[in-house]
Design an enzyme around this catalytic site. Structure first.
Site, PDB file in Angstrom:
ATOM      1  N   GLU A 173      -6.622  -7.722   0.541  1.00  0.00           N
ATOM      2  CA  GLU A 173      -5.223  -7.682   0.954  1.00  0.00           C
ATOM      3  C   GLU A 173      -5.143  -7.423   2.447  1.00  0.00           C
ATOM      4  O   GLU A 173      -5.379  -6.304   2.896  1.00  0.00           O
ATOM      5  CB  GLU A 173      -4.498  -6.559   0.208  1.00  0.00           C
ATOM      6  CG  GLU A 173      -4.614  -6.618  -1.296  1.00  0.00           C
ATOM      7  CD  GLU A 173      -4.412  -5.236  -1.926  1.00  0.00           C
ATOM      8  OE1 GLU A 173      -3.418  -4.559  -1.623  1.00  0.00           O
ATOM      9  OE2 GLU A 173      -5.276  -4.819  -2.718  1.00  0.00           O
ATOM     10  N   HIS A 193      -1.302 -10.135  -3.169  1.00  0.00           N
ATOM     11  CA  HIS A 193      -2.121  -9.295  -4.049  1.00  0.00           C
ATOM     12  C   HIS A 193      -2.856 -10.105  -5.120  1.00  0.00           C
ATOM     13  O   HIS A 193      -2.944  -9.683  -6.282  1.00  0.00           O
ATOM     14  CB  HIS A 193      -1.229  -8.236  -4.695  1.00  0.00           C
ATOM     15  CG  HIS A 193      -1.926  -6.956  -5.018  1.00  0.00           C
ATOM     16  ND1 HIS A 193      -2.972  -6.875  -5.903  1.00  0.00           N
ATOM     17  CD2 HIS A 193      -1.743  -5.702  -4.558  1.00  0.00           C
ATOM     18  CE1 HIS A 193      -3.381  -5.619  -5.990  1.00  0.00           C
ATOM     19  NE2 HIS A 193      -2.654  -4.886  -5.173  1.00  0.00           N
ATOM     20  N   ASP A 250     -11.532   0.949  -2.837  1.00  0.00           N
ATOM     21  CA  ASP A 250     -10.074   0.834  -2.804  1.00  0.00           C
ATOM     22  C   ASP A 250      -9.629   1.422  -1.475  1.00  0.00           C
ATOM     23  O   ASP A 250      -8.925   2.430  -1.424  1.00  0.00           O
ATOM     24  CB  ASP A 250      -9.453   1.595  -3.993  1.00  0.00           C
ATOM     25  CG  ASP A 250      -7.974   1.260  -4.183  1.00  0.00           C
ATOM     26  OD1 ASP A 250      -7.426   0.506  -3.363  1.00  0.00           O
ATOM     27  OD2 ASP A 250      -7.381   1.757  -5.163  1.00  0.00           O
ATOM     28  N   ASN A 287       0.827  -1.212   0.000  1.00  0.00           N
ATOM     29  CA  ASN A 287       0.000   0.000   0.000  1.00  0.00           C
ATOM     30  C   ASN A 287       0.870   1.276   0.000  1.00  0.00           C
ATOM     31  O   ASN A 287       2.050   1.212  -0.280  1.00  0.00           O
ATOM     32  CB  ASN A 287      -1.007   0.000   1.142  1.00  0.00           C
ATOM     33  CG  ASN A 287      -2.352   0.555   0.692  1.00  0.00           C
ATOM     34  OD1 ASN A 287      -2.410   1.595   0.056  1.00  0.00           O
ATOM     35  ND2 ASN A 287      -3.423  -0.148   1.009  1.00  0.00           N
ATOM     36  N   GLN A 325      -7.367  -4.349   2.795  1.00  0.00           N
ATOM     37  CA  GLN A 325      -7.674  -3.473   1.672  1.00  0.00           C
ATOM     38  C   GLN A 325      -8.601  -4.250   0.748  1.00  0.00           C
ATOM     39  O   GLN A 325      -8.228  -5.313   0.233  1.00  0.00           O
ATOM     40  CB  GLN A 325      -6.377  -3.085   0.928  1.00  0.00           C
ATOM     41  CG  GLN A 325      -6.560  -2.121  -0.220  1.00  0.00           C
ATOM     42  CD  GLN A 325      -6.527  -0.647   0.215  1.00  0.00           C
ATOM     43  OE1 GLN A 325      -6.275  -0.333   1.379  1.00  0.00           O
ATOM     44  NE2 GLN A 325      -6.750   0.266  -0.713  1.00  0.00           N
ATOM     45  N   HIS A 350       3.410  -0.028  -2.836  1.00  0.00           N
ATOM     46  CA  HIS A 350       3.762  -1.455  -2.944  1.00  0.00           C
ATOM     47  C   HIS A 350       5.268  -1.737  -3.061  1.00  0.00           C
ATOM     48  O   HIS A 350       5.691  -2.564  -3.869  1.00  0.00           O
ATOM     49  CB  HIS A 350       3.042  -2.076  -4.145  1.00  0.00           C
ATOM     50  CG  HIS A 350       1.549  -2.190  -3.959  1.00  0.00           C
ATOM     51  ND1 HIS A 350       0.936  -2.196  -2.741  1.00  0.00           N
ATOM     52  CD2 HIS A 350       0.541  -2.305  -4.875  1.00  0.00           C
ATOM     53  CE1 HIS A 350      -0.375  -2.321  -2.892  1.00  0.00           C
ATOM     54  NE2 HIS A 350      -0.651  -2.373  -4.174  1.00  0.00           N
TER      55      HIS A 350
HETATM   56  C1  GLA Z   1      -3.808  -1.815  -4.402  1.00  0.00           C
HETATM   57  C2  GLA Z   1      -4.106  -0.368  -4.349  1.00  0.00           C
HETATM   58  C3  GLA Z   1      -4.821   0.039  -5.567  1.00  0.00           C
HETATM   59  C4  GLA Z   1      -4.030  -0.313  -6.789  1.00  0.00           C
HETATM   60  C5  GLA Z   1      -3.742  -1.781  -6.785  1.00  0.00           C
HETATM   61  C6  GLA Z   1      -2.853  -2.160  -7.939  1.00  0.00           C
HETATM   62  O1  GLA Z   1      -4.920  -2.566  -4.162  1.00  0.00           O
HETATM   63  O2  GLA Z   1      -4.822   0.003  -3.206  1.00  0.00           O
HETATM   64  O3  GLA Z   1      -5.050   1.419  -5.542  1.00  0.00           O
HETATM   65  O4  GLA Z   1      -2.834   0.383  -6.809  1.00  0.00           O
HETATM   66  O5  GLA Z   1      -3.136  -2.154  -5.591  1.00  0.00           O
HETATM   67  O6  GLA Z   1      -3.296  -1.678  -9.155  1.00  0.00           O
END
Ligand code: GLA
Length: 380
Positions: free
Chosen positions: A345, A208, A280, A108, A317, A134
């Site tokens: 996640e 992920h 998100d 994140n 997430q 990330h």
């Molecule tokens: C995570 C983020 C998203 C996006 C994805 C990858 O879940 O929270 O905003 O960046 O990864 O695309």
């Protein structure tokens, strides 16, 4: 004559035994290994297929610890692949939105790619608007991990190890990381993360995988029913960094305390949904003092597949695949369109190093980072 009969009889017995032995071995939980390709730098990458006795198959590669395919059964007993990914290593290297990968050192976002430890400021790559995302330009999703296979009567494990050097991607400390994928015969995949450092650092590892439980990648995921065991979530600013507020989910589209279809409120006019272009966000999970506990589930009524997630982490997430836009080719010949996969996640809260009130993500020498998440499949 007697001798010939005896010989023939013995031969039949031996070959029957061999067939039985072979079948028995194949029905046990086991791992098959094959070559998956070479990285751009010429490093060989292998694929490890973890199989259990029910028929579940999880393919993972030692590039990024990526889960490339995950075959689970629907209510009629058909096993199909339910995770987004590619057929070739080069696609993972060049264009993957973190499909199936291990994320680190920090899953994140970290605001503006900056954080301080012991009064020293560290600068990380800014790779997502004005923020760090990330783990940076070459995070744990893009490195080749060492592997070890461990199989016993009822579990098959792939142990992935990686040494992240001091100041790699701007993070302090030599960090020794292990991620252990273990498949059992209850159709559970346990993901255990462990790490030690020789200098104070920060860490927030996650997995992920993008799921589409219908196994039809041409379909979006809006018909899945989601449950998240969380009374609150973290609202974000326009760059998806938590504002610091911990907001109750009551009377908001973020209330998944009872199973709710993703479609139901995702297009509501709600400022937080508009910022995320859907979901998100990080949910603040309940029962944080209970260690490994049930945190979330996803159900696809069309196929009957149910995914339950257990974790000892404080947050999750839930990302509804809002950046997928049809530009990536799917494994099955179509394209990964808007919201064709979702992620759950498990992790610490985004931007924790800069938010004093969030649980700590620092790791000091002498401490061991240890966390576990379990993905359990069934059908009904
Ligand atoms: C995570 C983020 C998203 C996006 C994805 C990858 O879940 O929270 O905003 O960046 O990864 O695309």
């Amino acid at each position: 004559m007697k001798k010939i009969y005896f010989l023939l009889f013995s031969l039949i017995i031996v070959s029957c035994e061999n067939i039985l032995k072979k079948n028995k071995d194949m029905s046990l939980v086991h791992i098959e290994k094959k070559a998956f390709g070479k990285t751009k730098e010429g490093i060989n990458v292998d694929q490890y297929i973890l199989k259990n006795r029910n028929g579940m198959e999880i393919s993972t590669i030692n590039y990024g610890g990526i889960i490339t395919s995950w075959k689970t059964k629907d209510r009629d007993g058909n096993y199909k692949d339910i995770v987004l990914g590619f057929n070739n290593l080069s696609e993972y290297e060049s264009e993957s939105p973190y499909f199936g990968a291990i994320i680190g050192r920090y899953g994140n976002r970290i605001a503006k790619g900056k954080f301080s430890l012991n009064g020293e400021e560290y600068t990380l790559a800014v790779n997502n608007g004005e923020n760090h995302l990330h783990g940076g330009l070459k995070g744990f999703d893009k490195v080749v991990w060492d592997t070890k296979e461990v199989v016993d009567d009822s579990t098959a494990s792939l142990v992935l190890s990686y040494l992240s050097d001091d100041m790699e991607e701007g993070y302090p400390g030599n960090l020794e990381v292990q991620v252990i994928y273990t498949l059992n015969n209850n159709d559970e995949l346990s993901v255990k993360y462990e790490a030690v450092t020789d200098k104070k650092t920060i860490i927030n590892l996650t997995q992920h995988t993008y799921f589409n439980l219908s196994a039809d990648f041409n379909k979006n995921i809006l018909d899945h029913d989601i449950l998240i065991n969380a009374d609150s979530f973290l609202p974000v600013d326009s760059t998806l960094i938590p504002t610091g507020e911990i907001r109750n989910v009551g009377d908001t589209p973020f209330d998944f305390r009872r199973t709710k279809n993703i479609r139901k409120e995702i297009n509501n006019s709600n400022k937080q949904l508009m910022i995320g272009n859907g979901y998100d966000h990080c949910w603040v999970l309940n029962n944080q003092d209970q260690g490994l506990r049930f945190v979330a589930s996803a159900y696809d009524s069309g196929s009957g597949r149910l995914l339950e997630v257990f974790s000892d982490q404080p947050g999750i997430q839930f990302y509804s695949g809002n950046f997928l836009d049809g530009s990536l080719k799917s494994k099955t010949g179509g394209t990964y369109d808007f919201r064709s996969g979702f992620c759950l996640e498990t992790q610490h809260y985004p931007n924790s190093p800069n938010a004093k009130s969030f649980p700590s993500v620092t790791l000091s020498p002498g401490e061991k980072y240890m966390t576990e998440t379990i993905f359990k499949f069934s059908s009904k």
